[in-house]
Design a protein around this motif. Structure first.
Motif, PDB file in Angstrom:
ATOM      1  N   TYR A  80      19.825  15.067 -33.908  1.00 42.31           N
ATOM      2  CA  TYR A  80      19.899  14.259 -32.697  1.00 42.31           C
ATOM      3  C   TYR A  80      20.706  14.964 -31.616  1.00 42.31           C
ATOM      4  O   TYR A  80      21.612  15.755 -31.895  1.00 42.31           O
ATOM      5  CB  TYR A  80      20.589  12.912 -32.966  1.00 42.31           C
ATOM      6  N   ALA A  81      20.389  14.622 -30.378  1.00 40.58           N
ATOM      7  CA  ALA A  81      21.205  15.015 -29.233  1.00 40.58           C
ATOM      8  C   ALA A  81      21.099  13.905 -28.192  1.00 40.58           C
ATOM      9  O   ALA A  81      20.085  13.188 -28.129  1.00 40.58           O
ATOM     10  CB  ALA A  81      20.752  16.343 -28.647  1.00 40.58           C
ATOM     11  N   GLU A  82      22.127  13.764 -27.369  1.00 38.75           N
ATOM     12  CA  GLU A  82      22.163  12.692 -26.378  1.00 38.75           C
ATOM     13  C   GLU A  82      22.651  13.253 -25.044  1.00 38.75           C
ATOM     14  O   GLU A  82      23.645  13.981 -24.980  1.00 38.75           O
ATOM     15  CB  GLU A  82      23.088  11.566 -26.850  1.00 38.75           C
ATOM     16  N   PHE A  83      21.933  12.898 -23.984  1.00 41.55           N
ATOM     17  CA  PHE A  83      22.326  13.235 -22.619  1.00 41.55           C
ATOM     18  C   PHE A  83      22.676  11.926 -21.918  1.00 41.55           C
ATOM     19  O   PHE A  83      21.787  11.118 -21.621  1.00 41.55           O
ATOM     20  CB  PHE A  83      21.196  13.956 -21.880  1.00 41.55           C
ATOM     21  N   ARG A  84      23.953  11.722 -21.635  1.00 43.38           N
ATOM     22  CA  ARG A  84      24.414  10.446 -21.100  1.00 43.38           C
ATOM     23  C   ARG A  84      24.629  10.508 -19.589  1.00 43.38           C
ATOM     24  O   ARG A  84      24.963  11.538 -19.030  1.00 43.38           O
ATOM     25  CB  ARG A  84      25.728  10.032 -21.762  1.00 43.38           C
ATOM     26  N   ASP A  85      24.444   9.355 -18.969  1.00 39.73           N
ATOM     27  CA  ASP A  85      24.812   9.128 -17.561  1.00 39.73           C
ATOM     28  C   ASP A  85      24.200  10.182 -16.641  1.00 39.73           C
ATOM     29  O   ASP A  85      24.881  10.759 -15.787  1.00 39.73           O
ATOM     30  CB  ASP A  85      26.335   9.103 -17.404  1.00 39.73           C
ATOM     31  N   ILE A  89      18.855  20.408 -20.278  1.00 41.35           N
ATOM     32  CA  ILE A  89      18.016  19.468 -19.552  1.00 41.35           C
ATOM     33  C   ILE A  89      17.736  19.993 -18.154  1.00 41.35           C
ATOM     34  O   ILE A  89      18.577  20.644 -17.526  1.00 41.35           O
ATOM     35  CB  ILE A  89      18.685  18.076 -19.489  1.00 41.35           C
ATOM     36  N   SER A  90      16.533  19.744 -17.675  1.00 43.03           N
ATOM     37  CA  SER A  90      16.158  20.052 -16.301  1.00 43.03           C
ATOM     38  C   SER A  90      15.185  18.981 -15.831  1.00 43.03           C
ATOM     39  O   SER A  90      14.694  18.169 -16.631  1.00 43.03           O
ATOM     40  CB  SER A  90      15.527  21.446 -16.186  1.00 43.03           C
ATOM     41  N   ALA A  91      14.916  18.961 -14.535  1.00 42.06           N
ATOM     42  CA  ALA A  91      14.047  17.932 -13.968  1.00 42.06           C
ATOM     43  C   ALA A  91      13.096  18.555 -12.961  1.00 42.06           C
ATOM     44  O   ALA A  91      13.318  19.653 -12.439  1.00 42.06           O
ATOM     45  CB  ALA A  91      14.868  16.830 -13.316  1.00 42.06           C
ATOM     46  N   PHE A 128      21.028   7.133 -16.061  1.00 42.71           N
ATOM     47  CA  PHE A 128      20.270   6.794 -17.257  1.00 42.71           C
ATOM     48  C   PHE A 128      20.662   7.752 -18.371  1.00 42.71           C
ATOM     49  O   PHE A 128      21.260   8.815 -18.139  1.00 42.71           O
ATOM     50  CB  PHE A 128      18.757   6.860 -16.991  1.00 42.71           C
ATOM     51  N   THR A 129      20.333   7.372 -19.607  1.00 42.38           N
ATOM     52  CA  THR A 129      20.688   8.145 -20.804  1.00 42.38           C
ATOM     53  C   THR A 129      19.432   8.468 -21.588  1.00 42.38           C
ATOM     54  O   THR A 129      18.536   7.629 -21.720  1.00 42.38           O
ATOM     55  CB  THR A 129      21.674   7.353 -21.677  1.00 42.38           C
ATOM     56  N   LEU A 130      19.378   9.684 -22.125  1.00 42.64           N
ATOM     57  CA  LEU A 130      18.236  10.120 -22.918  1.00 42.64           C
ATOM     58  C   LEU A 130      18.686  10.470 -24.334  1.00 42.64           C
ATOM     59  O   LEU A 130      19.736  11.099 -24.519  1.00 42.64           O
ATOM     60  CB  LEU A 130      17.569  11.347 -22.291  1.00 42.64           C
TER      61      LEU A 130
END
Length: 497
Positions: free
Chosen positions: A367-372, A269-271, A245-247
């Protein structure tokens, strides 16, 4: 009585000496009647008319010197009885000395003023005050070179401060005001408008952390600065088990507008996984943490606690990220022609070469994008306790809430009194369990921009089991459209519903 007083000395008229007249011509010494002034030197027709003999001018043979009773003095040229020409002046009350040109007794023209408290000034003066172009060094060693008016820095000038900062620009009455460039010793650069010695108006700050802010300033503070991060999309993001998924992350101002004037922040990013799962969404009740991997559960804004969980990127999985497959530079904003030679443009080009970690992204225009992204299998030290009756079976049986007593996965062998689960333990271990997770975005800009990092952003994530018939929810069409229109990248690969 009268005869006695006639011969007393007190009754005789006293003879007053006539005041001494100054010499007519040639060399002479004259003490003024008030005894405060004393002149020795050349005279011409009864007027002081000396020529000062500086060290580099031996051809001048005569000079004059005017001494004051308090210890002050002037030595130099006179013209028609006035202090005019080149000379030296010493003020006993302040300890300051001046060497340069005089007009009618006042320092005027070019000269050097040395201050007893420290520092000196070399340049133009008018009626004893700094005026015109000059070079000033104060008692702290700070240097100013530029324009003066009425003894103050006024006009264009350059200032080197004792902390190493350098300013070049406009001054008004000893304060930075107008347009100017400040280059700080720590590497930060501000270019823009000033008022009363602080940033005020439109300006750009290239912070030494790599962050660029371009926008409005009031009293030294950025008006359109980001105050929070927001992960776009639905409040609850649902993804299929094992699916990437992408954020999309947006920096917002205090009132919710996009902070498009900010670039360069580094986000990580972390989870986390819900510490105690709900049987309606997961076959795992909770994870037992080994003693070597103990951690304190973290509270989330969604009303439950979580423990850390791995999230992987294409680089970590040994895959080529989708962004790399596209045209080189497609995701980076192009510099405008009028930005190339500005401090902001130079800093932006420098930031593109900054080395980022696998879980880090850099903000561009808010903006920033975290892909895949992909949630992997449970990490070492996380031992799942499973519900014996999974709510995700195809027969639709409901969970009874009983736990595996051994604390191991019951799929490794045929459970007593029940059918064998559909998936083997190896298949389950290869991907994340269905259930509730949390995605967190942290501002890890180092050092923090203006001394304060942004608060952590959270996103509630639910992983759906395979074969449950539930359809994963992805960001709405409006989110994809806005990311294509407004975000600095132009090739969004968010999957269509």
């Amino acid at each position: 009585m009268a005869a006695t007083g006639e011969g007393s000395p007190a009754s005789l008229p006293q003879r007053l000496d006539q005041p001494r007249r100054p010499p007519r011509n040639g060399y002479g010494v004259y003490v003024y009647p008030n005894s405060f002034f004393r002149y020795e030197g050349e005279w011409k027709e009864g007027k002081k008319h000396g020529l000062f003999q500086p060290p580099l001018a031996p051809s001048l043979q005569s000079h004059g010197k005017l001494l004051f009773k308090d210890g002050s003095y002037y030595e130099g040229e006179f013209s028609d009885g006035e202090i005019t020409g080149f000379g030296c002046r010493y003020w006993a009350w302040s300890g300051n000395t001046y060497s340069g040109h005089f007009v009618l007794g006042e320092p005027q023209g070019h000269g050097v003023m040395k201050y007893k408290a420290g520092g000196y000034y070399e340049g133009e003066l008018f009626r004893g005050l700094r005026a015109g172009q000059g070079f000033l060094v104060d008692r702290d060693g700070q240097e100013y070179r530029g324009s003066f008016h009425d003894n103050k820095r006024h006009g264009r000038g350059q200032m080197l401060f004792k902390n190493g900062d350098k300013y070049e620009g406009d001054w008004v009455q000893d304060r930075r005001q107008g347009h100017g460039v400040l280059r700080c010793a720590d590497g930060s650069t501000y270019e823009g408008q000033w008022h009363s010695d602080v940033f005020s108006g439109l300006g750009s700050l290239a912070h030494y952390s790599g962050v660029i802010y371009h926008g409005l300033w009031i009293n030294g503070h950025p008006v359109e600065q980001a105050s929070r991060m927001v992960i776009l999309g639905p409040e609850l993001l649902e993804v299929a088990q094992g699916a990437p998924f992408t954020l999309h992350v947006q920096l917002q101002q205090q009132h919710g507008d996009l902070a498009k004037g900010e670039s360069g922040r580094v986000l990580r990013i972390s989870a986390g996984i819900r510490y105690v799962q709900l049987p309606a969404y997961s076959e795992v009740s909770f994870f037992k943490v080994d003693e070597d991997h103990q951690e304190t559960p973290m509270q989330t804004p969604f009303g439950f606690q979580c423990i850390s969980y791995p999230v992987s990127t294409p680089t970590l999985r040994g895959l080529e990220p989708e962004a790399a497959k596209e045209t080189a530079g497609a995701d980076l904003p192009l510099l405008e022609e009028d930005q190339v030679d500005t401090p902001s443009g130079l800093a932006a080009r420098g930031r593109q070469s900054q080395c980022l970690g696998d879980h880090q992204r850099q903000v561009e225009q808010g903006y920033a994008e975290f892909r895949d992204l992909l949630l992997g299998p449970p990490p070492p030290g996380r031992q799942p306790f499973l519900f014996l009756h999974s709510p995700h079976k195809k027969d639709g049986s409901k969970p009874r809430g009983s736990l595996c007593p051994s604390g191991v996965m019951p799929t490794a062998q045929e459970p007593t009194g029940g059918s064998r689960p559909e998936e083997t333990s190896a298949e389950l271990a290869a991907e994340a369990y269905p259930g509730e997770y949390v995605i967190m975005i942290h501002d890890v800009t180092t050092p923090p921009f203006l001394g304060r990092p942004l608060p952590t952003a959270f996103k509630h994530l639910r992983v759906l089991a395979k074969g449950t018939g539930q359809r994963p929810r992805v960001p709405e069409e409006g989110t994809r459209a806005f990311s294509q229109r407004q975000a600095p990248w132009t090739h969004s690969r968010t999957p269509a519903p």
